[in-house]
Design a protein around this motif. Structure first.
Motif, PDB file in Angstrom:
ATOM      1  N   ALA A 135      21.510  -2.145  -2.679  1.00 56.47           N
ATOM      2  CA  ALA A 135      20.294  -2.250  -1.851  1.00 56.47           C
ATOM      3  C   ALA A 135      19.440  -1.018  -2.059  1.00 56.47           C
ATOM      4  O   ALA A 135      19.941   0.062  -2.388  1.00 56.47           O
ATOM      5  CB  ALA A 135      20.653  -2.401  -0.376  1.00 56.47           C
ATOM      6  N   VAL A 136      18.139  -1.199  -1.873  1.00 56.07           N
ATOM      7  CA  VAL A 136      17.171  -0.099  -1.923  1.00 56.07           C
ATOM      8  C   VAL A 136      16.521  -0.013  -0.556  1.00 56.07           C
ATOM      9  O   VAL A 136      16.020  -1.022  -0.029  1.00 56.07           O
ATOM     10  CB  VAL A 136      16.100  -0.342  -3.000  1.00 56.07           C
ATOM     11  N   ALA A 137      16.515   1.185   0.025  1.00 56.82           N
ATOM     12  CA  ALA A 137      15.937   1.367   1.367  1.00 56.82           C
ATOM     13  C   ALA A 137      14.811   2.385   1.298  1.00 56.82           C
ATOM     14  O   ALA A 137      14.952   3.444   0.680  1.00 56.82           O
ATOM     15  CB  ALA A 137      17.003   1.832   2.345  1.00 56.82           C
ATOM     16  N   MET A 138      13.695   2.043   1.943  1.00 52.33           N
ATOM     17  CA  MET A 138      12.583   2.989   2.002  1.00 52.33           C
ATOM     18  C   MET A 138      11.797   2.792   3.290  1.00 52.33           C
ATOM     19  O   MET A 138      11.901   1.759   3.953  1.00 52.33           O
ATOM     20  CB  MET A 138      11.672   2.847   0.782  1.00 52.33           C
ATOM     21  N   VAL A 139      10.994   3.788   3.595  1.00 54.11           N
ATOM     22  CA  VAL A 139      10.149   3.778   4.783  1.00 54.11           C
ATOM     23  C   VAL A 139       8.745   3.351   4.383  1.00 54.11           C
ATOM     24  O   VAL A 139       8.170   3.870   3.420  1.00 54.11           O
ATOM     25  CB  VAL A 139      10.118   5.165   5.445  1.00 54.11           C
ATOM     26  N   PHE A 140       8.190   2.398   5.090  1.00 52.13           N
ATOM     27  CA  PHE A 140       6.818   1.928   4.862  1.00 52.13           C
ATOM     28  C   PHE A 140       5.838   3.037   5.232  1.00 52.13           C
ATOM     29  O   PHE A 140       5.067   3.508   4.391  1.00 52.13           O
ATOM     30  CB  PHE A 140       6.608   0.670   5.699  1.00 52.13           C
ATOM     31  N   HIS A 141       5.877   3.436   6.496  1.00 55.68           N
ATOM     32  CA  HIS A 141       4.988   4.498   6.988  1.00 55.68           C
ATOM     33  C   HIS A 141       5.845   5.666   7.446  1.00 55.68           C
ATOM     34  O   HIS A 141       6.567   5.550   8.442  1.00 55.68           O
ATOM     35  CB  HIS A 141       4.127   3.993   8.148  1.00 55.68           C
ATOM     36  N   GLU A 142       5.784   6.785   6.714  1.00 58.57           N
ATOM     37  CA  GLU A 142       6.503   7.993   7.107  1.00 58.57           C
ATOM     38  C   GLU A 142       5.712   8.699   8.199  1.00 58.57           C
ATOM     39  O   GLU A 142       4.740   9.411   7.921  1.00 58.57           O
ATOM     40  CB  GLU A 142       6.710   8.925   5.913  1.00 58.57           C
ATOM     41  N   THR A 143       6.129   8.491   9.440  1.00 58.28           N
ATOM     42  CA  THR A 143       5.408   9.130  10.542  1.00 58.28           C
ATOM     43  C   THR A 143       5.600  10.642  10.533  1.00 58.28           C
ATOM     44  O   THR A 143       4.909  11.345  11.273  1.00 58.28           O
ATOM     45  CB  THR A 143       5.866   8.560  11.903  1.00 58.28           C
ATOM     46  N   THR A 144       6.506  11.146   9.706  1.00 64.23           N
ATOM     47  CA  THR A 144       6.628  12.588   9.512  1.00 64.23           C
ATOM     48  C   THR A 144       5.277  13.196   9.183  1.00 64.23           C
ATOM     49  O   THR A 144       4.892  14.243   9.718  1.00 64.23           O
ATOM     50  CB  THR A 144       7.586  12.885   8.349  1.00 64.23           C
ATOM     51  N   THR A 145       4.534  12.533   8.296  1.00 63.84           N
ATOM     52  CA  THR A 145       3.282  13.087   7.782  1.00 63.84           C
ATOM     53  C   THR A 145       2.093  12.141   7.910  1.00 63.84           C
ATOM     54  O   THR A 145       0.951  12.559   7.689  1.00 63.84           O
ATOM     55  CB  THR A 145       3.448  13.438   6.293  1.00 63.84           C
TER      56      THR A 145
END
Length: 368
Positions: A135-145
Motif C-alpha cells: 500500500a501507498v499512504a499519503m496526505v492530501f492536504h498537509e495542514t502542517t504547512t
C-alpha cells in the motif's frame, strides 16, 4: 475579551452552525434499535453521495478523531509480510509512518521538503524497487504547512500496481479543488468536522472494492479499529461498539446542510474565496506565506511572524478580539503561525478578522 463566541481559525475543531449544534438535542437513542439503524444507513449513504464517490466506495464509520480513521486505514491495507510506502513531507505524513510502525508494519518512506509537493515519479520508482510494498499512504492536504500534495498523479501511479492507495483527506474532505472521485484512492480517511462542518468525534474511511477485498486479507491488528468488523456490522445496520450517537445526529444535519448549500462545488468556491481574502491581507502587511501559490490549500495559510513579534503575543491579542489562530509545528513553530479558514465562518466575521489582524500587527510592530 469579546462577548461573542470565539471564531476558530485553527485547523480543527472548526466552528459549526447553530443548526448542527442543535441536532445534538434530538434526544437519547439506543444504538441497538431500529432508529439508529436507519440513521446509520443515512450517514453511510449520505457521505459517499455528498463526496461524489457513491458509485465506487462505501462508508465505514468509526467513533474517534481523524487519527482513528488513519489508523484503521493503515492497518487494514497491508497484508502479513508486506510493507507500506509512506509519502512523508509533513507532520501528518510522518504520523502515517508512526501508525504503521506502532502496529508492526514495515515502512519505506519517500520524503520531501515540507513546502514542496512530492514528485509522483519517486513513488513509481519506490514501487518498482520494492515488490513487498502492499500500500501507498499519503496526505492530501498537509495542514502542517497548508501544502496540497499531488494525490491525483500519485493515484494514477499506484493504480498501475497491485498496491492499495491510502489517502488522508481529513482536512481536504469537501473543500479542496481535486474531487475525491478523481484521485483513485482505495482508502479515503475523513472526519465529520473540518470541511463538512459537523462536530468532532466521528470519523470514517471510504473504501473501494479493491480496499474491501484487502481488508479481509489482512491480519487482525486491533480490536477497536478492525475495519472488517465494522464493515460487516454496518452493512447489516449494526455497529461493533457504542458510537457517539449525538455526534451522529450532528453529522446527519451537517450533510443535509452541505447539500442544501450547493455541495462540493459551492463549498470549494467558498473556501477559495476565504483563503484569497486572508492572503491578500497578509500580502498587504508584507508578511511571507510559506507555501508558493500553486501548491496552497484552500483551508490553511502558513505565515511568517512579523519581525520582533512572538506567536504567544500575537495569539493572545487576536484571541482578546475574538479570533483563535494556530501555531506552526515542528521546526517552523518559532517563526510561523497558521490561519485556517475552515468550518462555519460568516463572511463579515472574516472581513473583520483581516481588519483586526492588520491593526494588531501594526500595533505590535510599533511597540517593537
Amino acid at each position: 475579551m469579546n462577548d461573542e463566541p470565539l471564531v476558530l481559525l485553527n485547523p480543527g475543531p472548526a466552528c459549526t452552525t447553530e443548526r448542527v449544534r442543535a441536532a445534538l438535542g434530538r434526544g437519547d437513542m439506543c444504538h441497538r434499535e431500529s432508529e439508529f439503524t436507519a440513521l446509520l444507513a443515512d450517514l453511510r449513504e449520505g457521505l459517499v453521495r455528498c463526496l461524489n464517490v457513491a458509485e465506487t466506495h462505501e462508508t465505514v464509520l468509526v467513533t474517534g478523531s481523524g487519527t482513528s480513521a488513519m489508523e484503521m486505514a493503515v492497518i487494514s491495507s497491508v497484508r502479513e509480510g508486506r510493507s507500506l510506502l509512506v509519502v512523508n513531507n509533513g507532520v501528518y505524513g510522518d504520523r502515517l509512518a508512526k501508525i504503521a510502525r506502532a502496529n508492526g508494519i514495515p515502512v519505506t518512506e519517500v520524503s520531501g521538503d515540507w513546502t514542496t509537493p512530492i514528485d509522483p515519479e519517486l513513488v513509481r520508482e519506490a514501487l518498482a524497487a520494492d515488490p513487498s510494498i502492499d500500500a501507498v499512504a499519503m496526505v492530501f492536504h498537509e495542514t502542517t504547512t497548508g501544502l496540497i500534495n499531488p494525490v491525483r498523479a500519485v493515484g494514477a501511479v499506484v493504480r498501475d500496481s497491485e498496491a492499495c492507495f491510502v489517502v488522508d483527506a481529513i482536512s481536504a474532505t469537501a473543500n479542496e479543488d481535486e474531487d475525491l472521485a478523481d484521485i483513485d484512492a482505495d482508502f479515503i480517511c475523513g472526519t465529520a468536522n473540518k470541511g463538512l462542518h459537523a462536530l468532532p468525534g466521528m470519523s470514517f474511511i471510504l473504501v473501494s472494492q479493491k480496499a474491501v477485498r484487502r481488508l479481509y486479507e489482512v491480519p487482525t491488528r486491533s480490536l477497536y479499529l478492525n475495519a472488517a468488523t465494522y464493515l460487516d456490522g454496518q452493512r447489516k445496520g449494526d455497529v461493533p461498539f457504542t458510537p457517539a450517537v449525538q455526534v451522529c445526529f450532528a453529522l446527519d444535519e451537517a450533510i443535509k446542510e452541505f447539500e442544501e448549500r450547493g455541495g462540493f462545488a459551492a463549498r470549494t468556491a467558498e473556501y477559495r474565496a476565504r483563503a484569497d481574502l486572508v492572503r491578500k491581507a497578509v500580502n498587504d502587511l508584507g508578511l511571507k506565506i510559506l507555501v508558493e501559490p500553486p501548491h496552497r490549500s484552500n483551508a490553511v495559510t502558513m505565515i511568517r511572524l512579523p519581525e520582533g513579534v512572538t506567536y504567544p503575543t500575537l495569539h493572545d491579542e487576536l484571541k482578546a478580539a475574538g479570533y483563535v489562530i494556530y501555531a506552526g509545528q515542528g521546526t517552523l513553530s518559532k517563526e510561523f503561525f497558521r490561519i485556517a479558514t475552515m468550518g462555519e465562518i460568516p463572511w463579515p466575521k472574516l472581513e473583520r478578522f483581516v481588519d483586526v489582524l492588520g491593526s494588531t500587527v501594526h500595533q505590535l510592530r510599533s511597540q517593537g
